[in-house]
Design a protein around this motif. Structure first.
Motif, PDB file in Angstrom:
ATOM      1  N   LEU A  57      -3.287  -8.651   4.729  1.00 40.26           N
ATOM      2  CA  LEU A  57      -2.244  -7.628   4.604  1.00 40.26           C
ATOM      3  C   LEU A  57      -2.804  -6.230   4.842  1.00 40.26           C
ATOM      4  O   LEU A  57      -2.193  -5.411   5.536  1.00 40.26           O
ATOM      5  CB  LEU A  57      -1.588  -7.706   3.228  1.00 40.26           C
ATOM      6  N   VAL A  58      -3.973  -5.944   4.268  1.00 44.58           N
ATOM      7  CA  VAL A  58      -4.589  -4.630   4.458  1.00 44.58           C
ATOM      8  C   VAL A  58      -4.983  -4.441   5.915  1.00 44.58           C
ATOM      9  O   VAL A  58      -4.778  -3.369   6.497  1.00 44.58           O
ATOM     10  CB  VAL A  58      -5.809  -4.460   3.517  1.00 44.58           C
ATOM     11  N   GLN A  60      -3.612  -5.791   8.541  1.00 46.95           N
ATOM     12  CA  GLN A  60      -2.405  -5.584   9.343  1.00 46.95           C
ATOM     13  C   GLN A  60      -1.899  -4.151   9.192  1.00 46.95           C
ATOM     14  O   GLN A  60      -1.458  -3.540  10.157  1.00 46.95           O
ATOM     15  CB  GLN A  60      -1.321  -6.569   8.930  1.00 46.95           C
ATOM     16  N   ASP A  61      -1.942  -3.624   7.968  1.00 42.10           N
ATOM     17  CA  ASP A  61      -1.486  -2.255   7.743  1.00 42.10           C
ATOM     18  C   ASP A  61      -2.354  -1.248   8.488  1.00 42.10           C
ATOM     19  O   ASP A  61      -1.864  -0.235   8.987  1.00 42.10           O
ATOM     20  CB  ASP A  61      -1.483  -1.909   6.253  1.00 42.10           C
ATOM     21  N   LEU A  62      -3.652  -1.512   8.556  1.00 41.23           N
ATOM     22  CA  LEU A  62      -4.565  -0.593   9.218  1.00 41.23           C
ATOM     23  C   LEU A  62      -4.681  -0.853  10.719  1.00 41.23           C
ATOM     24  O   LEU A  62      -5.349  -0.107  11.421  1.00 41.23           O
ATOM     25  CB  LEU A  62      -5.954  -0.681   8.576  1.00 41.23           C
ATOM     26  N   GLY A  63      -4.081  -1.917  11.201  1.00 41.26           N
ATOM     27  CA  GLY A  63      -4.136  -2.257  12.613  1.00 41.26           C
ATOM     28  C   GLY A  63      -5.466  -2.865  13.040  1.00 41.26           C
ATOM     29  O   GLY A  63      -5.836  -2.797  14.202  1.00 41.26           O
TER      30      GLY A  63
END
Length: 140
Positions: A57-58, A60-63
Protein backbone atom coordinates in the motif's frame (compact mmCIF):
# COMPACT_ATOMS: atom_id res chain seq x y z
CA UNK A 1 11.52 -14.33 40.68
CA UNK A 2 9.37 -13.53 37.66
CA UNK A 3 6.15 -14.22 39.56
CA UNK A 4 6.85 -11.25 41.87
CA UNK A 5 6.67 -8.71 39.06
CA UNK A 6 4.17 -10.26 36.67
CA UNK A 7 1.69 -11.71 39.17
CA UNK A 8 1.79 -9.60 42.37
CA UNK A 9 -1.70 -10.76 43.39
CA UNK A 10 -0.26 -14.19 44.10
CA UNK A 11 1.78 -12.81 46.99
CA UNK A 12 -1.30 -11.93 49.04
CA UNK A 13 -1.00 -15.52 50.28
CA UNK A 14 1.62 -15.81 53.02
CA UNK A 15 1.84 -19.60 53.01
CA UNK A 16 4.43 -20.67 50.43
CA UNK A 17 2.86 -24.11 49.88
CA UNK A 18 -0.58 -22.58 49.26
CA UNK A 19 0.96 -20.03 46.89
CA UNK A 20 2.67 -22.83 44.96
CA UNK A 21 -0.58 -24.81 44.75
CA UNK A 22 -2.54 -21.77 43.51
CA UNK A 23 0.17 -21.10 40.91
CA UNK A 24 0.06 -24.68 39.62
CA UNK A 25 -3.74 -24.59 39.35
CA UNK A 26 -3.69 -21.20 37.60
CA UNK A 27 -1.08 -22.22 35.03
CA UNK A 28 -2.57 -25.64 34.28
CA UNK A 29 -5.12 -24.47 31.63
CA UNK A 30 -2.48 -22.61 29.59
CA UNK A 31 0.51 -24.89 30.03
CA UNK A 32 0.13 -26.80 26.75
CA UNK A 33 3.13 -26.07 24.56
CA UNK A 34 1.39 -27.29 21.40
CA UNK A 35 -1.32 -24.65 21.75
CA UNK A 36 1.30 -21.95 22.38
CA UNK A 37 3.40 -22.96 19.37
CA UNK A 38 0.31 -23.03 17.15
CA UNK A 39 -0.76 -19.59 18.34
CA UNK A 40 2.80 -18.32 17.86
CA UNK A 41 2.91 -19.55 14.26
CA UNK A 42 -0.48 -18.00 13.48
CA UNK A 43 0.46 -14.63 15.02
CA UNK A 44 3.85 -14.43 13.28
CA UNK A 45 2.27 -15.40 9.95
CA UNK A 46 -0.44 -12.77 10.36
CA UNK A 47 2.24 -10.23 11.24
CA UNK A 48 4.18 -11.09 8.07
CA UNK A 49 1.03 -10.79 5.96
CA UNK A 50 0.15 -7.44 7.53
CA UNK A 51 3.67 -6.13 6.93
CA UNK A 52 3.58 -7.23 3.29
CA UNK A 53 0.18 -5.61 2.71
CA UNK A 54 1.32 -2.40 4.39
CA UNK A 55 4.45 -2.25 2.25
CA UNK A 56 2.46 -2.76 -0.96
CA UNK A 57 0.00 0.00 0.00
CA UNK A 58 2.80 2.44 0.87
CA UNK A 59 4.70 1.58 -2.32
CA UNK A 60 1.57 2.17 -4.42
CA UNK A 61 0.99 5.54 -2.75
CA UNK A 62 4.58 6.59 -3.43
CA UNK A 63 4.57 5.20 -6.97
CA UNK A 64 7.35 2.70 -6.24
CA UNK A 65 7.28 -0.52 -8.21
CA UNK A 66 9.55 -2.49 -5.90
CA UNK A 67 9.89 -1.93 -2.15
CA UNK A 68 13.52 -1.32 -1.09
CA UNK A 69 15.06 -3.81 1.32
CA UNK A 70 15.66 -1.15 4.00
CA UNK A 71 11.87 -0.87 4.30
CA UNK A 72 11.10 -4.53 3.83
CA UNK A 73 13.42 -6.11 6.40
CA UNK A 74 12.79 -3.82 9.42
CA UNK A 75 9.04 -3.77 8.88
CA UNK A 76 8.81 -7.55 8.61
CA UNK A 77 11.05 -7.93 11.66
CA UNK A 78 8.91 -5.50 13.67
CA UNK A 79 5.68 -7.31 12.80
CA UNK A 80 7.29 -10.69 13.51
CA UNK A 81 8.32 -9.55 17.00
CA UNK A 82 4.86 -8.17 17.67
CA UNK A 83 3.37 -11.43 16.41
CA UNK A 84 5.70 -13.45 18.64
CA UNK A 85 4.92 -11.41 21.78
CA UNK A 86 1.14 -11.49 21.30
CA UNK A 87 0.69 -15.11 22.54
CA UNK A 88 2.84 -14.38 25.59
CA UNK A 89 0.70 -11.37 26.43
CA UNK A 90 -2.49 -13.40 25.98
CA UNK A 91 -1.15 -16.21 28.19
CA UNK A 92 -0.16 -13.71 30.91
CA UNK A 93 -3.68 -12.23 30.90
CA UNK A 94 -5.21 -15.70 31.20
CA UNK A 95 -2.87 -16.73 34.03
CA UNK A 96 -3.54 -13.45 35.89
CA UNK A 97 -7.29 -14.05 35.73
CA UNK A 98 -6.84 -17.67 36.86
CA UNK A 99 -4.68 -16.55 39.81
CA UNK A 100 -7.37 -14.07 40.86
CA UNK A 101 -10.09 -16.72 40.53
CA UNK A 102 -8.15 -19.15 42.74
CA UNK A 103 -7.37 -16.42 45.27
CA UNK A 104 -11.09 -15.60 45.42
CA UNK A 105 -11.80 -19.27 46.13
CA UNK A 106 -9.25 -19.09 48.96
CA UNK A 107 -11.18 -16.21 50.56
CA UNK A 108 -9.38 -13.17 49.18
CA UNK A 109 -11.77 -10.77 47.47
CA UNK A 110 -10.12 -9.40 44.33
CA UNK A 111 -11.59 -7.77 41.25
CA UNK A 112 -11.08 -10.17 38.36
CA UNK A 113 -10.42 -7.31 35.93
CA UNK A 114 -8.01 -4.99 37.76
CA UNK A 115 -6.99 -6.99 40.87
CA UNK A 116 -8.25 -4.37 43.33
CA UNK A 117 -8.69 -5.67 46.88
CA UNK A 118 -12.45 -5.81 47.52
CA UNK A 119 -12.38 -6.96 51.16
CA UNK A 120 -14.85 -4.93 53.18
CA UNK A 121 -16.57 -3.48 50.14
CA UNK A 122 -20.35 -3.88 49.96
CA UNK A 123 -21.07 -2.34 46.54
CA UNK A 124 -21.65 -4.54 43.51
CA UNK A 125 -19.14 -2.56 41.41
CA UNK A 126 -15.37 -2.43 41.76
CA UNK A 127 -14.44 1.02 43.07
CA UNK A 128 -11.18 0.99 41.05
CA UNK A 129 -12.29 0.03 37.52
CA UNK A 130 -16.11 0.00 37.75
CA UNK A 131 -16.55 -3.60 36.60
CA UNK A 132 -19.39 -5.58 38.19
CA UNK A 133 -18.37 -7.77 41.11
CA UNK A 134 -19.68 -11.29 40.61
CA UNK A 135 -20.58 -12.79 43.99
CA UNK A 136 -20.09 -16.31 42.66
CA UNK A 137 -16.38 -15.67 42.11
CA UNK A 138 -15.95 -13.66 45.28
CA UNK A 139 -17.50 -16.06 47.77
CA UNK A 140 -15.50 -16.15 50.97
Amino acid sequence: MIQNRLFPDLFLVDDKAARKRIWREAVKPVSGTAAYIGLLIVCVTLGQMLAAMLMVLVAQDLGIVRVPWWWDVPLRLLFSVIGALTPLWLMRRRITKNVRLHLNQEGFRLCLVCGYDLRGQVESLCSECGSPVDDLHHAA
